[in-house]
Design a protein around this motif. Structure first.
Motif, PDB file in Angstrom:
ATOM      1  N   CYS A  32       0.817  -1.222   0.000  1.00  0.00           N
ATOM      2  CA  CYS A  32       0.000   0.000   0.000  1.00  0.00           C
ATOM      3  C   CYS A  32       0.848   1.269   0.000  1.00  0.00           C
ATOM      4  O   CYS A  32       0.590   2.215   0.756  1.00  0.00           O
ATOM      5  CB  CYS A  32      -0.957  -0.026   1.181  1.00  0.00           C
ATOM      6  SG  CYS A  32      -2.125  -1.396   1.091  1.00  0.00           S
ATOM      7  N   LEU A  85      -0.942   3.336  -3.914  1.00  0.00           N
ATOM      8  CA  LEU A  85      -2.384   3.326  -4.137  1.00  0.00           C
ATOM      9  C   LEU A  85      -2.776   4.481  -5.070  1.00  0.00           C
ATOM     10  O   LEU A  85      -2.011   5.443  -5.224  1.00  0.00           O
ATOM     11  CB  LEU A  85      -3.110   3.451  -2.801  1.00  0.00           C
ATOM     12  CG  LEU A  85      -2.932   2.256  -1.841  1.00  0.00           C
ATOM     13  CD1 LEU A  85      -3.409   2.632  -0.441  1.00  0.00           C
ATOM     14  CD2 LEU A  85      -3.647   1.028  -2.352  1.00  0.00           C
ATOM     15  N   THR A 115       1.704  -2.061   4.749  1.00  0.00           N
ATOM     16  CA  THR A 115       1.775  -0.603   4.734  1.00  0.00           C
ATOM     17  C   THR A 115       2.930  -0.143   5.623  1.00  0.00           C
ATOM     18  O   THR A 115       3.721  -0.951   6.090  1.00  0.00           O
ATOM     19  CB  THR A 115       0.428   0.014   5.177  1.00  0.00           C
ATOM     20  OG1 THR A 115       0.498   1.438   5.032  1.00  0.00           O
ATOM     21  CG2 THR A 115       0.089  -0.335   6.619  1.00  0.00           C
ATOM     22  N   SER A 137      -1.395   6.292   4.385  1.00  0.00           N
ATOM     23  CA  SER A 137      -1.688   4.921   3.938  1.00  0.00           C
ATOM     24  C   SER A 137      -2.323   4.086   5.048  1.00  0.00           C
ATOM     25  O   SER A 137      -3.301   3.369   4.817  1.00  0.00           O
ATOM     26  CB  SER A 137      -0.417   4.240   3.436  1.00  0.00           C
ATOM     27  OG  SER A 137      -0.665   2.904   3.071  1.00  0.00           O
ATOM     28  N   LEU A 143      -6.002   2.286   4.996  1.00  0.00           N
ATOM     29  CA  LEU A 143      -6.122   0.834   5.090  1.00  0.00           C
ATOM     30  C   LEU A 143      -7.027   0.430   6.252  1.00  0.00           C
ATOM     31  O   LEU A 143      -7.817  -0.513   6.135  1.00  0.00           O
ATOM     32  CB  LEU A 143      -4.734   0.205   5.227  1.00  0.00           C
ATOM     33  CG  LEU A 143      -4.607  -1.280   4.879  1.00  0.00           C
ATOM     34  CD1 LEU A 143      -5.113  -1.551   3.465  1.00  0.00           C
ATOM     35  CD2 LEU A 143      -3.163  -1.734   5.010  1.00  0.00           C
TER      36      LEU A 143
END
Length: 378
Positions: free
Chosen positions: A20, A23, A55, A64, A68
């Motif tokens: 991640c 993204l 992440t 991030s 998430l």
């Protein structure tokens, strides 16, 4: 979706993991995540068997983890594995450790982490870990069940990796590995060090920040001639996933096309055979005729105090190094805002201290500046 059990447990982990760090974004030059598009990727990942999400505290300029936590909230917590990392370079006092860790749990909306890594360990960062007794702190969290498995991500030489592996007991280690870096950045040695110690390996940068999804015309044609039905990127994903000590291969998928392609690769997984390795060898040999900068676009070098958009400049240069299209380079460079151009660089060196690829960034920018001035003078 191909899965492998973690060590001798019943933890079945997807060999394709979602990183991640890349993204979808609202603005390509900033960290702000496009929640709607990113959620679509998360949902597709879960419904197609991906259960490992990675992440870090500083990904997407610190947003991030929060995204998430939001995106995974609607799913059963026991149905996926969640990983984040302690940014060693951001620790200046013992209080920072507890503050950052608690902040991560809050952002991720969870009371435990399946895997927790010390982020981007180098020789210098490891000294800091020992100075602040970071391993001891995280081990206590592990004893309480707040961390289930403890490891580190790594960016240094094989000798440093041996030292870190042999100083403490580790559950996993994350390294940069792909068919280009297998020899170029000693990924082979690093992988073997972990294999010898029976430490499961997490792969980052399998497609080298997207570079191995589109190498150069000659290399691309070699791959397409061998497997016209497969994407260029699939070769890189298969290369990493074929290695037996690999627990999961992280891919920073920023578009639906990317995740669909990667899921197809890993759902109908075909390990590389001897002919595949020969094809990769031929393709790499063709690619190496180009002089490129090994930037993965991770943005650890950002923000630049002077505003230089370092990853963007390196990307433009690499495209020129491969294509040799002078007019194309000039057109692209003219689109870079004045405030982000190379001439703003004062060679302070701050960027280089954070580069996991150990790129001598000020020197490379100077080279690109000279090239740019030469091209625009003609």
């Amino acid at each position: 979706m191909l899965k492998r059990n973690y060590k001798n447990t019943n933890l079945s982990i997807s060999v394709l993991g979602l990183g991640c760090m890349r993204l979808p974004k609202i603005n390509p030059d900033k960290g702000d995540i496009d929640y709607e598009k990113a959620q679509e990727i998360i949902d597709y990942a879960i419904t197609h068997g991906i259960n490992y999400f990675d992440t870090a505290y500083m990904y997407h300029d610190g947003t991030s983890e929060k995204f998430l936590g939001h995106a995974l909230k609607k799913y059963d917590r026991s149905s996926y594995f969640l990983t984040t990392k302690m940014p060693v370079w951001m620790v200046d006092t013992p209080k920072d450790i507890e503050r950052i860790f608690n902040d991560q749990l809050e952002k991720l909306q969870t009371d435990y982490l399946d895997f927790y890594l010390l982020h981007s360990l180098t020789k210098e960062h490891f000294k800091k870990c020992k100075e602040f007794k970071l391993y001891d702190f995280l081990s206590e969290k592990k004893e309480k069940g707040i961390i289930r498995h403890l490891g580190f991500s790594f960016h240094d030489t094989p000798d440093v990796l041996r030292e870190i592996c042999d100083t403490y007991e580790w559950d996993v280690v994350q390294i940069q590995l792909n068919y280009l870096d297998w020899e170029v950045q000693d990924a082979k040695q690093q992988y073997e060090i972990l294999e010898q110690r029976h430490i499961p390996c997490i792969i980052m940068e399998p497609v080298r920040g997207g570079a191995l999804a589109n190498l150069c015309d000659t290399s691309n044609k070699i791959f397409k001639a061998a497997r016209p039905d497969k994407s260029i990127a699939s070769w890189a994903i298969r290369y990493a996933a074929t290695l037996p000590n690999v627990m999961t291969v992280l891919s920073g998928m920023s578009t639906m096309d990317q995740i669909i392609d990667n899921v197809n690769t890993m759902t109908n997984f075909e390990p590389l055979n001897s002919e595949d390795y020969k094809t990769i060898e031929k393709s790499v040999a063709a690619y190496k005729t180009n002089i490129t900068i090994p930037c993965t676009g991770c943005r650890y070098c950002m923000p630049c105090p002077q505003g230089v958009s370092i990853p963007k400049i390196f990307k433009l240069y690499n495209e020129y190094a491969i294509s040799k299209n002078k007019d194309g380079y000039k057109t692209s460079y003219n689109k870079v805002p004045e405030s982000e151009r190379i001439n703003n660089c004062i060679a302070c060196g701050k960027c280089a201290t954070h580069c996991p690829q150990s790129i001598e960034i000020p020197e490379k920018l100077k080279t690109i500046k000279n090239l740019t001035e030469e091209l625009f003078a003609k």
